[in-house]
Design a protein around this motif. Structure first.
Motif, mmCIF file in Angstrom:
data_model
loop_
_atom_site.group_PDB
_atom_site.id
_atom_site.type_symbol
_atom_site.label_atom_id
_atom_site.label_comp_id
_atom_site.label_asym_id
_atom_site.label_seq_id
_atom_site.Cartn_x
_atom_site.Cartn_y
_atom_site.Cartn_z
ATOM 1 N N VAL A 87 0.845 -1.196 0.000
ATOM 2 C CA VAL A 87 0.000 0.000 0.000
ATOM 3 C C VAL A 87 0.875 1.239 0.000
ATOM 4 N N ARG A 97 -0.193 9.650 6.468
ATOM 5 C CA ARG A 97 -0.475 8.659 5.424
ATOM 6 C C ARG A 97 0.629 7.612 5.357
ATOM 7 N N LYS A 149 -0.223 -11.331 7.754
ATOM 8 C CA LYS A 149 -1.199 -12.243 7.152
ATOM 9 C C LYS A 149 -0.515 -13.234 6.219
ATOM 10 N N ASN A 209 -0.270 5.265 -0.504
ATOM 11 C CA ASN A 209 -1.277 6.268 -0.841
ATOM 12 C C ASN A 209 -0.661 7.665 -0.854
ATOM 13 N N MET A 231 0.670 -5.369 8.566
ATOM 14 C CA MET A 231 -0.425 -6.322 8.740
ATOM 15 C C MET A 231 -0.489 -7.292 7.559
ATOM 16 N N ALA A 232 -0.212 -6.800 6.366
ATOM 17 C CA ALA A 232 -0.200 -7.678 5.187
ATOM 18 C C ALA A 232 0.921 -8.704 5.297
ATOM 19 N N ASP A 237 0.129 5.232 8.240
ATOM 20 C CA ASP A 237 -0.997 4.333 7.954
ATOM 21 C C ASP A 237 -0.586 3.261 6.946
ATOM 22 N N ASP A 238 0.129 3.677 5.905
ATOM 23 C CA ASP A 238 0.595 2.714 4.895
ATOM 24 C C ASP A 238 1.530 1.678 5.526
ATOM 25 N N GLN A 291 -0.477 -0.831 7.518
ATOM 26 C CA GLN A 291 -1.206 -1.745 6.638
ATOM 27 C C GLN A 291 -0.266 -2.763 6.000
ATOM 28 N N ASN A 292 0.923 -2.325 5.624
ATOM 29 C CA ASN A 292 1.888 -3.240 5.017
ATOM 30 C C ASN A 292 2.425 -4.246 6.031
#
Length: 437
Positions: free
Chosen positions: A130, A290, A304, A132, A300-301, A293-294, A297-298
């Motif tokens: 991600v 931002r 996963k 953004n 967390m990816a 946040d990115d 998210q990365n």
């Protein structure tokens, strides 16, 4: 020491241990000597008690300490001597601890096993990275929010038509479709059935009666109107869910939202000289936010992708603890959102299933990251903890006294350190992952 290993499940075994009389006697002698160094009795100087007197006077203390040490020693020996047969994740419960006639001890311990798996090659993992960008539209939206922070409400003229974001004081009452007073039919929902001078923001999704905040747009002071309402299936007041009603309301007061244009006085209050400087400051702040946040998210990816890459049985006791924690967190969150005990009871199965899934994922990640830490010799430094501390202080805008209180809170700092280590390990993986643009 003799030990037999009984397999109970793929993730659990029972150790049947016999500690020899010699081993037990040696441990008991260690305990007696240590107690003698600090124990005191009338007539004796501290640390000068005869050992036989220590054995007599501190019998229960010696027995308790011997139990702890003997069990700990036996577990350590099993882990060392039987490392090719068993890898212990944690001791769950001591089922048996008995002294035998020959001075040996019979000890049965249920243990959970270290999950067996091989770490994947990080380069073979793939995530959708991600990134953004901050757009001009994002900046202008924040400029408008800055302008709106100086807005004020003023009383409207008599012929003024209500617009979105204006505020109006309403008197309303509701009836069922067959004309019965809603307050009588649903006495537990009286606040939603009838009220005098209830403030409503035009166009807002938040008002006691659904649809009214939209319906008042275009109305004037002292206007009276009727609206048919159907309460949504997820309405916060359970007894009104799905209920149809007819509401009559009167506009008692109208206050107009006036948003001034940005001027030098506004900018000077925030130590800025121009609108361009405001935009630049907003862009910098948005870019930093931002990027964070990115990053999250990365991470967390990456987590996963890791969890999906290997499969293994979870240690039962650790999972039970994690599940209890997640159920508690879900219940607290639901209660803070206004859910009643009755509603929580009805949602019990759904909440429990959600907690099971989140607990399993969290424990699996924890185990995988622990393996990554060991195999790659990754350590948490003081600088890592300090950076996490500063980030939290800034994120929560703590004043100095709150920051100092956080620094003194050992539990909070341990939790902060665990979070910092987790992020460091996930960042290590992320650097090596075969990302997708």
């Amino acid at each position: 020491m003799n030990v037999d290993i009984e397999s109970v499940s793929p993730s659990r075994s029972v150790l049947h241990i016999v500690a020899s009389a010699e081993e037990a006697a040696a441990k008991a002698a260690e305990v007696v000597k240590e107690i003698a160094k600090t124990a005191s009795l009338p007539g004796f100087r501290k640390g000068k008690l005869p050992l036989n007197l220590v054995e007599k006077k501190f019998e229960s203390r010696i027995a308790s300490e011997l139990r702890n040490r003997l069990i700990s020693t036996m577990l350590s020996q099993v882990q060392t001597e039987k490392k090719d047969e068993i890898s212990i994740y944690e001791a769950v419960v001591v089922n048996t601890y008995e002294k035998q006639d020959d001075g040996s001890y019979k000890i049965d311990i249920t243990v959970d096993l270290e999950p067996s798996f091989t770490l994947p090659k990080f380069e073979d993992l793939s995530i959708q990275a991600v990134h953004n960008e901050v757009t001009d539209a994002d900046v202008e939206k924040e400029v408008e929010n800055f302008r709106r922070s100086f807005a004020q409400y003023k009383d409207a003229e008599a012929d003024y038509q209500i617009k979105t974001d204006d505020m109006a004081s309403l008197s309303f009452s509701g009836k069922t479709p067959d004309g019965k007073a809603l307050a009588e039919v649903y006495p537990d929902a009286a606040a939603f059935a009838e009220k005098d001078k209830a403030w409503c923001t035009a166009g807002s999704a938040y008002f006691l009666v659904p649809g009214v905040s939209q319906d008042i747009i275009g109305k004037k002071l002292n206007d009276t109107a009727t609206i048919e309402v159907e309460f949504p299936a997820d309405f916060r007041k359970e007894c009104l869910r799905g209920v149809k009603a007819v509401y009559t309301y009167t506009v008692k007061t109208v206050r107009v939202l006036e948003i001034p244009e940005i001027n030098g006085e506004m900018l000077s209050k925030h130590a800025m000289k121009s609108l361009d400087e405001l935009r630049e400051r907003i862009r910098t702040k948005l870019t930093q936010a931002r990027a964070e946040d990115d990053r999250m998210q990365n991470l967390m990816a990456a987590s996963k992708a890791l969890c999906n890459s290997v499969q293994f049985e979870l240690p039962e006791a650790a999972y039970d603890r994690m599940l209890a924690y997640h159920i508690d967190m879900l219940l607290r969150y639901s209660m803070n959102c206004g859910a009643s005990e009755e509603e929580l009871s009805k949602q019990r199965d759904e909440l429990t299933q959600g907690a099971r899934e989140s607990a399993a994922t969290a424990l699996k990640e924890e185990i995988i990251l622990s393996r990554i830490q060991r195999e790659n010799n990754i350590e948490l430094t003081g600088e890592d903890v300090h950076a996490a501390f500063v980030k939290r202080v800034q994120r929560e805008r703590m004043n100095r006294s709150d920051a100092e209180a956080l620094a003194r809170n050992k539990d909070a700092m341990r939790s902060l350190a665990r979070g910092a280590l987790r992020e460091k390990l996930l960042a290590f993986v992320l650097e090596k992952v075969g990302k997708q643009a």
